[in-house]
Design an enzyme around this catalytic site. Structure first.
Site, PDB file in Angstrom:
ATOM      1  N   SER A  86       9.136  58.564  64.574  1.00 42.49           N
ATOM      2  CA  SER A  86       9.459  59.157  65.806  1.00 42.49           C
ATOM      3  C   SER A  86      10.902  59.546  66.349  1.00 42.49           C
ATOM      4  O   SER A  86      11.163  59.806  67.079  1.00 42.49           O
ATOM      5  CB  SER A  86       8.687  57.991  66.847  1.00 42.49           C
ATOM      6  OG  SER A  86       7.478  57.888  66.742  1.00 42.49           O
ATOM      7  N   GLU A 134      60.715  34.957  30.375  1.00 40.90           N
ATOM      8  CA  GLU A 134      60.740  35.927  29.164  1.00 40.90           C
ATOM      9  C   GLU A 134      61.787  36.629  28.902  1.00 40.90           C
ATOM     10  O   GLU A 134      61.995  36.839  27.688  1.00 40.90           O
ATOM     11  CB  GLU A 134      59.744  36.976  29.644  1.00 40.90           C
ATOM     12  CG  GLU A 134      58.059  36.530  29.594  1.00 40.90           C
ATOM     13  CD  GLU A 134      57.414  35.896  28.240  1.00 40.90           C
ATOM     14  OE1 GLU A 134      58.103  36.302  27.387  1.00 40.90           O
ATOM     15  OE2 GLU A 134      56.350  35.642  28.160  1.00 40.90           O
TER      16      GLU A 134
END
Length: 689
Positions: free
Chosen positions: A348, A88
């Site tokens: 329990s 680029e």
């Protein structure tokens, strides 16, 4: 075609001419650039929740569902950066925002080829366009980009400009930035990209929609291969590596962004919406393994069954994994409900705490005999789960078998308020449907979340006083108030380590307790080793029954498998404290040999009281090393225990001298002939301290 070529020539030739003009204007241009209106360079990025090692657990898109994630250049693969700059803007580090040579070359190519061959825009000019969301095809837009690019170069460093590109570049659909693109197309951070992956990410921003791999795989592949060919020709990639990368497959669909610990992430984001990043104590690998385990477990069960798992370090308080449901997006299982925080009946699982409080009160010992038989207390007549009774047995065995009538006898002697107080002291937030606690709280008649139970069990596992559980890395260590004495906590560990494990699981490595709520709505298993505590819940999120579900059969196997996923082996359980009384029933002091404190007929009104010292007192030892106790109420003879060890037996006087007391904290308990007790925790010092 001629019109297109003429337009390209005008655009690029004009841009090149502008470059020459700018260069000639000299000092006046600097004023023009300095007065450039600047767009915002700090864009909103995704909120991220990360694990203890900074691995991404979950991310949240920005406004309009855009995936834009913060990233620095040094967090991106070096190979990708090299390809990007070469493809680029190869003179990125040399120009001041506009590359005059590139513009002139692009203009000449457009005239010669009668089409746009290369654009001539620098990365800085592309950043200028992205920040303003402008076009590139019109003269005014190009002029604006050039001016803004020159201004950016004077106000930002090259690294900052590159970072803006890496955050804002378009990659198709709602993807902005290389990090979001790397997650969406490859399912990983961009720190390590293959040449094929890097080349695709270089190619996509030039035409993000036309080259979307999921919609246009062929154009995407061709564009990627052009990048690879140019990189090979430029010497950025070896020819062999470029050719191999060209044969790699193009991804055909977007991957989902990470969604680990989704419920937990939602909660911490809701609590602190202003933070852009939150680091949790969760370990991503363990979280992933347990989420898979939970999903596999419920897949073999009822279609509406869900499950939740919590793992914590009971020494540091750090929560290492939090699975809130069997599937965050599973509508049938109501997976969106976080079952680590939902209040349910604990069954329990509170029985160990009841017995531990009785041990602390001097009412009982694990070897104390207790009767398991029919019981009726003011119309409350609970039965054991299997409907049978065992007669006389040791409390150790009663807890291991999870019998109901013995624990109700103990609960009657303690009083439900004492259990509720202990739960709150342990960090839980119990919810009572009727307001006032009754004996049924010992059997699960109270609302608690898995997180609540984990907090309480962390205290049991850590010797009776554990840390507050925490999930944020920045949260400081905080120790909870003492829940039980170290001796009582160890007795519970010793009892529960002998509960038979599920088939195929190792024995004696975990202390654990299971639970099943009334109507088989909830099944639980919570256990600990020397380092970790793990809690498991299974049931339906809507609270409807799961026929035939039992904690021992459904939750316990998942508990042991979860421990197996820790990858650390089982940490040894702690040894007995020096003060622990380890004797047979017949060797216990007479009041502790048999528990009678919970008879249905009730207790005498004249309860025993430790009149002196009061709870929380600081006592100085007398010269002879003794501490004096004064007893009020109750019936002689009296038993006195210091830190659960009998120090005086058969006493008939109400003023008792305790010899041989040591400095530090001590729990003193007095028990009368009827098994009634009172206690005080005191601090003993020596003269001069």
């Amino acid at each position: 075609m001629r019109l297109r070529a003429r337009s390209s020539w005008r655009l690029l030739g004009g841009a090149a001419a502008l470059c020459v003009t700018i260069a000639a204007l000299g000092l006046g241009v600097e004023t023009w650039i300095a007065r450039t209106p600047m767009p915002a360079t700090l864009a909103e990025t995704a909120t991220e929740v990360r694990d203890r090692n900074s691995q991404l657990l979950r991310a949240y898109p920005v406004a309009d569902g855009i995936w834009r994630m913060a990233v620095r250049p040094d967090q991106v693969d070096a190979g990708y950066r090299a390809m990007l700059l070469r493809y680029e803007d190869k003179r990125f580090y040399d120009h001041g925002g506009v590359d005059a040579l590139a513009l002139l070359r692009a203009a000449a190519q457009a005239v010669w080829q009668r089409r746009v061959v290369s654009g001539g825009s620098t990365l800085t000019m592309q950043v200028a366009r992205l920040l303003e969301d402008g076009s590139t095809g019109r003269w005014a837009g190009k002029l604006r980009q050039i001016r803004l690019a020159l201004a950016l170069e004077r106000r930002l460093t090259k690294a900052q400009i590159l970072e803006l590109y890496l955050v804002h570049a378009p990659f198709g659909g709602n993807l902005e930035g290389v990090r979001a693109a790397s997650y969406a197309w490859f399912g990983k951070e961009p720190s390590r990209l293959s040449p094929a992956e890097a080349a695709l990410l270089v190619a996509l921003p030039q035409a993000p929609e036309a080259r979307r791999p999921d919609r246009a795989p062929k154009p995407a592949e061709m564009a990627r291969n052009r990048v690879l060919a140019r990189m090979a020709a430029a010497g950025v990639l070896p020819v062999e590596a470029a050719e191999a990368a060209q044969r790699a497959r193009i991804p055909r669909q977007m991957r989902p962004f990470p969604q680990m610990a989704a419920h937990l992430a939602d909660r911490v984001i809701a609590e602190t919406p202003e933070l852009a990043r939150i680091d949790l104590t969760v370990e991503a690998g363990l979280q992933h393994r347990l989420a898979r385990l939970v999903a596999q477990t419920v897949a073999r069960q009822d279609a509406r069954l869900s499950a939740a798992v919590l793992v914590a370090d009971h020494q540091s308080g750090e929560i290492l994994a939090s699975v809130g449901s069997a599937g965050y997006q599973d509508d049938l299982r109501q997976g969106f409900v976080d079952m680590t925080r939902a209040a349910r009946s604990p069954g329990s699982t509170l029985k160990p705490l009841v017995y531990g409080l009785a041990f602390d009160q001097g009412l009982a010992h694990p070897e104390t005999m207790i009767h398991d038989g029919p019981i009726d207390i003011d119309g409350y007549a609970p039965q054991n789960f299997d409907g049978g009774y065992r007669g006389d047995l040791r409390m150790r065995r009663a807890l291991q078998l999870s019998l109901n009538t013995p624990v109700i006898r103990v609960m009657q002697a303690l009083g439900p308020a004492r259990l509720m107080s202990a739960l709150r002291r342990g960090g839980a937030r119990p919810q009572l449907p009727g307001g006032k606690p009754g004996l049924a709280v010992a059997l699960g008649g109270v609302g608690l979340s898995l997180h609540d139970l984990m907090q309480v069990y962390a205290g049991l596992a850590a010797g009776g006083q554990g840390p507050r559980l925490r999930v944020r890395m920045e949260a400081s260590f905080e120790r909870m108030p003492r829940l039980l004495s170290e001796v009582s906590a160890w007795h519970l560990t010793d009892v529960l380590r002998d509960v038979p494990p599920p088939a195929g699981a190792p024995a004696g490595v975990l202390a654990y307790k299971t639970g099943t709520s009334y109507g088989h709505r909830d099944t639980w298993a919570i256990g600990w080793d020397g380092r970790h505590v793990v809690g498991v819940w299974l049931g339906r999120a809507d609270g409807t029954p799961v026929p035939g579900a039992f904690g021992a059969e459904l939750a316990a196997p998942l508990l042991f498998e979860a421990f197996g996923r820790l990858g650390t082996g089982f940490a040894p359980l702690p040894p007995a404290p020096r003060s622990a009384l380890r004797v047979a029933t017949s060797e216990l002091p007479l009041p502790l040999q048999r528990f009678d404190g919970g008879r249905a007929g009730g207790q005498p009104a004249d309860a025993v009281q430790l009149a002196f010292p009061p709870d929380g007192a600081a006592l100085m030892l007398a010269e002879d090393g003794q501490v004096t106790l004064r007893i009020k109420g109750g019936e002689a003879p009296f038993l006195v225990l210091a830190n659960q060890k009998p120090v005086v037996t058969g006493a008939r006087r109400r003023s008792i001298d305790l010899p041989g007391m040591e400095r530090g904290f001590s729990t003193l308990v007095v028990v009368d002939r009827n098994g009634r007790s009172d206690q005080a925790r005191v601090r003993i010092t020596r003269p001069g301290e």
